[in-house]
Write an enzyme that holds these catalytic residues in place. Structure first.
Site, PDB file in Angstrom:
ATOM      1  N   ASP A 172      41.490  44.566  50.814  1.00  0.00           N
ATOM      2  CA  ASP A 172      42.390  44.690  49.683  1.00  0.00           C
ATOM      3  C   ASP A 172      43.351  43.505  49.806  1.00  0.00           C
ATOM      4  O   ASP A 172      43.392  42.835  50.844  1.00  0.00           O
ATOM      5  CB  ASP A 172      43.116  46.043  49.725  1.00  0.00           C
ATOM      6  CG  ASP A 172      43.690  46.407  48.369  1.00  0.00           C
ATOM      7  OD1 ASP A 172      43.936  47.597  48.118  1.00  0.00           O
ATOM      8  OD2 ASP A 172      43.866  45.486  47.537  1.00  0.00           O
TER       9      ASP A 172
HETATM   10  C1  GLC Z   1      45.762  45.751  44.687  1.00  0.00           C
HETATM   11  C2  GLC Z   1      44.923  47.028  44.662  1.00  0.00           C
HETATM   12  C3  GLC Z   1      43.463  46.762  44.452  1.00  0.00           C
HETATM   13  C4  GLC Z   1      43.313  45.542  43.556  1.00  0.00           C
HETATM   14  C5  GLC Z   1      43.784  44.343  44.347  1.00  0.00           C
HETATM   15  C6  GLC Z   1      43.795  43.070  43.494  1.00  0.00           C
HETATM   16  O1  GLC Z   1      46.760  45.858  45.645  1.00  0.00           O
HETATM   17  O2  GLC Z   1      45.067  47.915  45.761  1.00  0.00           O
HETATM   18  O3  GLC Z   1      42.895  47.928  43.836  1.00  0.00           O
HETATM   19  O4  GLC Z   1      41.955  45.357  43.173  1.00  0.00           O
HETATM   20  O5  GLC Z   1      45.065  44.550  44.936  1.00  0.00           O
HETATM   21  O6  GLC Z   1      44.742  43.200  42.485  1.00  0.00           O
END
Ligand code: GLC
Length: 700
Positions: free
Chosen positions: A228
């Site tokens: 993430d």
């Molecule tokens: C965010 C979310 C994830 C998302 C990523 C990019 O923190 O947890 O679901 O796809 O970062 O935005």
């Protein structure tokens, strides 16, 4: 040149160490469209790779796309075919906007009703979640776009999500939290996104047992594991634990360029600093670039084996090859949303759950309506990385006004509900509008044939709801309107379960979740009966105190630890095991038609044939559900588990026999020493309309 599978291996051999490192951590997208970006390696013809949010539609700056309903609305249809269609549509739109991977579906189990991202997830039940996860992945990838099921695993709350350690039994992981991801892998997912949180003592980005041993080892996952954003907590342990790609991966200095903001004076721990009240739910954004120079050094020191680095790169290149990224004549997919607008409306209408109806619905065309509520002049969506610009927005009141033949009066009644947005919420120019008053709304309701009160909660990523009470004085608004109009219909646009204290005082209640861009059109179609509300609850609605997560230790946790003490008893399984009754049970939902269950018989040990008749004078939809009740339910095993379901449309007066296929998961138990074992028969298969409305029992 088209690179065949064999070439990927030889390509990896030609790459220098620096080039390999460049392929395993993100950089700033020079075109500024992607959420995550890899520059590729021009020397060897390796193209760029662009990853874009999100589960409800493609977010690309400056390129609006179809904003589909919340995932919990999609799951409410109990029709995975719609998930496949939506996935295909989102995949095509991602491809048409030059994105190679879509950062969805979100499929974490809905463990607690307060979780700020429940709208991005499907259900409290693993069988329903798995069905939608698999279909969504197949849809997305049918467009030659890499699906990215997320967030692996047990990311079931937002508060402290980047620091909390989830203590969960192996059995609960296997039977409840992992099946959705296993289904996604079985559907061929090309990547998996790890969660921010820890599970049983190690952060998911470096959780070798779950990432290398289970995901890649047991399940044979051959795609890439991506962190993430800012979730790759380390260099050596993450690489050796099985993480293959760090996102966004940019260096600290590039961070400010990426977010297009001035570097802060001091080293605050989030890019947004205190400007957002989400800081407890955000990762440490200064912990970035772990797979850049630090990884190169670790490989040179031998702390990370070269073979591991080669495997990381191979997994990424293999997915690029699979989606045709190396092909020169990459098929140009048209950007138009060919039919996606209608699909978004269909899903929103089909996902609406009719909780109560005294007959006031469907509405006659010529009634005079007062449309009341703080959000009726916008579409209703959740906050966070799933936010995006919609191609066609139909606010709630607009859709109703377009469909109605009588007069439609619109009153907000109470001020707009405070919401969290990651992208700077469009500050409505409130000053142009007169301050809404309760009296205006009540008198409009008194003068109308029908009062439609549309209420909403305000969920967002990185925050959890404090309680299940509708915010901003909306409960009083409903009660005051219901006091002056006996035909009061309440439409609940929420992220998940909410308390409905006035439910006995109104004529109808429709849970429409966050309906996406089609908001008003979908709602009008259901209110006027153009569409039969065919949704069924994928989560249990109950009074807040009756849920199993009643003390801080079980949610949101204490001292950085959260205890999943309820084990397997998530959602309806808990209510079946205790004497607490839900307000509306899992699987509940009314239709405008009426169905009689005529017969049910076992075809074999995994299929039941059910005969139902539509005894009403209008076409309708029903969802036949089958629950499996083992004979030896012990005190810590669920009384019943959803085995399967079939959504069916039936014209007036017709009878049909449908097959309901039962998932092995409902007959299996995970034993921490023996592994997967079969539950003992004989089994009672309960056929019904919800977890609490059983029509037939057959014995297997
Ligand atoms: C965010 C979310 C994830 C998302 C990523 C990019 O923190 O947890 O679901 O796809 O970062 O935005």
């Amino acid at each position: 040149m088209a690179i065949a599978k064999a070439d990927v291996e030889s390509l990896v051999e030609e790459l220098t160490l620096e080039e390999k490192i460049q392929l395993v951590h993100g950089a700033v997208d020079p075109e500024g469209t992607a959420t995550g970006y890899l520059p590729g390696v021009e020397r060897l013809g390796i193209p760029e790779l662009r990853l874009a949010d999100g589960p409800l539609g493609v977010r690309v700056n400056g390129a609006p796309a179809t904003l589909f309903p919340a995932s919990i609305a999609l799951a409410s249809t109990f029709d995975p075919e719609l998930a496949r269609e939506q996935g295909t549509a989102m995949g095509r739109e991602a491809k048409a906007r030059d994105q190679d991977a879509l950062l969805g579906p979100g499929l974490n189990l809905i463990r607690v009703p307060h979780c700020g991202r429940n709208f991005e997830y499907y259900s409290e039940d693993p069988v329903l979640t798995a069905a939608f996860a698999g279909a969504s992945v197949e849809g997305i990838q049918s467009a030659d776009v890499i699906a990215t099921p997320k967030h692996y695993v047990a990311n079931n709350q937002e508060l402290y999500r980047a620091s909390v350690n989830v203590n969960v039994s192996e059995r609960a992981l296997r039977e409840c939290y992992l099946p959705g991801f296993e289904a996604a892998v079985d559907a061929g997912a090309g990547s998996i996104m790890t969660a921010y949180n820890s599970v049983n003592g190690s952060f998911m980005s470096e959780n070798r047992p779950l990432v290398t041993d289970v995901l890649k080892g047991e399940w044979g996952f051959d795609g890439y594991v991506v962190s993430d954003w800012f979730g790759a907590v380390s260099t050596v342990s993450s690489a050796n634990g099985g993480l293959d790609l760090e996102m966004p991966g940019v260096s600290r200095d590039e961070l400010w360029e990426m977010f297009d903001i001035e570097p802060p004076e001091d080293d605050d721990d989030t890019v947004f600093g205190e400007t957002k009240d989400v800081s407890d739910g955000m990762p440490d954004m200064t912990n970035t670039g772990n797979f850049a120079e630090p990884l190169r050094e670790a490989v040179e020191r031998g702390d990370v084996p070269r073979a591991r680095l080669d495997d990381m790169v191979t997994r990424i290149l293999r997915q690029m090859e699979r989606i045709g990224a190396f092909d020169e004549d990459r098929s140009e997919v048209s950007a138009e949303d060919d039919g996606h607008r209608e699909l978004a409306e269909t899903i929103a209408a089909r996902g609406a759950v009719l909780l109560e109806n005294d007959g006031v619905l469907p509405l006659a065309d010529d009634v005079d309506i007062a449309v009341i509520g703080p959000g009726v002049e916008e579409i209703s969506t959740g906050g966070g990385s799933s936010e995006m610009d919609a191609l066609h927005e139909v606010p709630t009141a607009t859709g109703i006004d377009a469909r109605a033949n009588g007069t439609v009066t619109v009153k907000r009644g109470v001020p707009p509900i405070e919401k969290v947005s990651f992208f700077g919420g469009d500050d409505e120019d409130d000053d142009q509008q007169p301050e809404p008053t309760l009296d205006d709304a009540v008198s409009a309701a008194a003068d109308a044939d029908i009062a439609v009160v549309v209420v909403e909660d305000a969920a967002a990523e990185a925050v959890d709801r404090d309680d299940l009470t509708l915010p901003g004085g909306q409960n009083e608004l409903v009660e005051d309107v219901a006091a002056v109009n006996d035909n009061t219909v309440v439409v609940v646009q929420s992220s998940g379960p909410v308390e409905l204290p006035w439910r006995d005082d109104v004529s109808a209640i429709l849970e429409s979740w966050y309906p996406g861009q089609a908001d008003g059109d979908a709602l009008a179609a259901v209110l006027f009966g153009d569409a039969d509300p065919s949704g069924r609850l994928p989560v249990t609605f109950a009074n807040e105190d009756d849920y199993p997560v009643t003390d801080d230790a079980t949610f949101p946790g204490t001292d950085g630890e959260v205890q999943y003490d309820e084990g397997l008893l998530v959602g309806y399984r808990y209510f079946d095991a205790t004497d607490a009754d839900p307000v509306y049970p899992f699987g509940h939902g009314l239709s405008y038609a009426a169905f009689e269950y005529r017969d049910a018989e076992l075809v074999d040990d995994r299929r039941v044939e059910v005969t139902i008749e539509n005894v009403s004078d209008r076409t309708g939809r029903d969802v036949v559900q089958a629950y499996v009740r083992p004979s030896n339910a012990s005190d810590d095993r669920p009384v019943r588990e959803l085995g399967g379901f079939t959504a069916v449309e039936l014209p007036a007066g017709e009878t049909v026999t449908v097959d309901v296929d039962l998932d092995d998961l409902a007959f299996s138990a995970y034993d921490e020493t023996a592994g997967w074992t079969a539950l003992e028969g004989p089994f009672t298969i309960e056929i019904g309309r919800s977890a609490r409305d059983i029509e037939f029992e057959v014995t297997l």
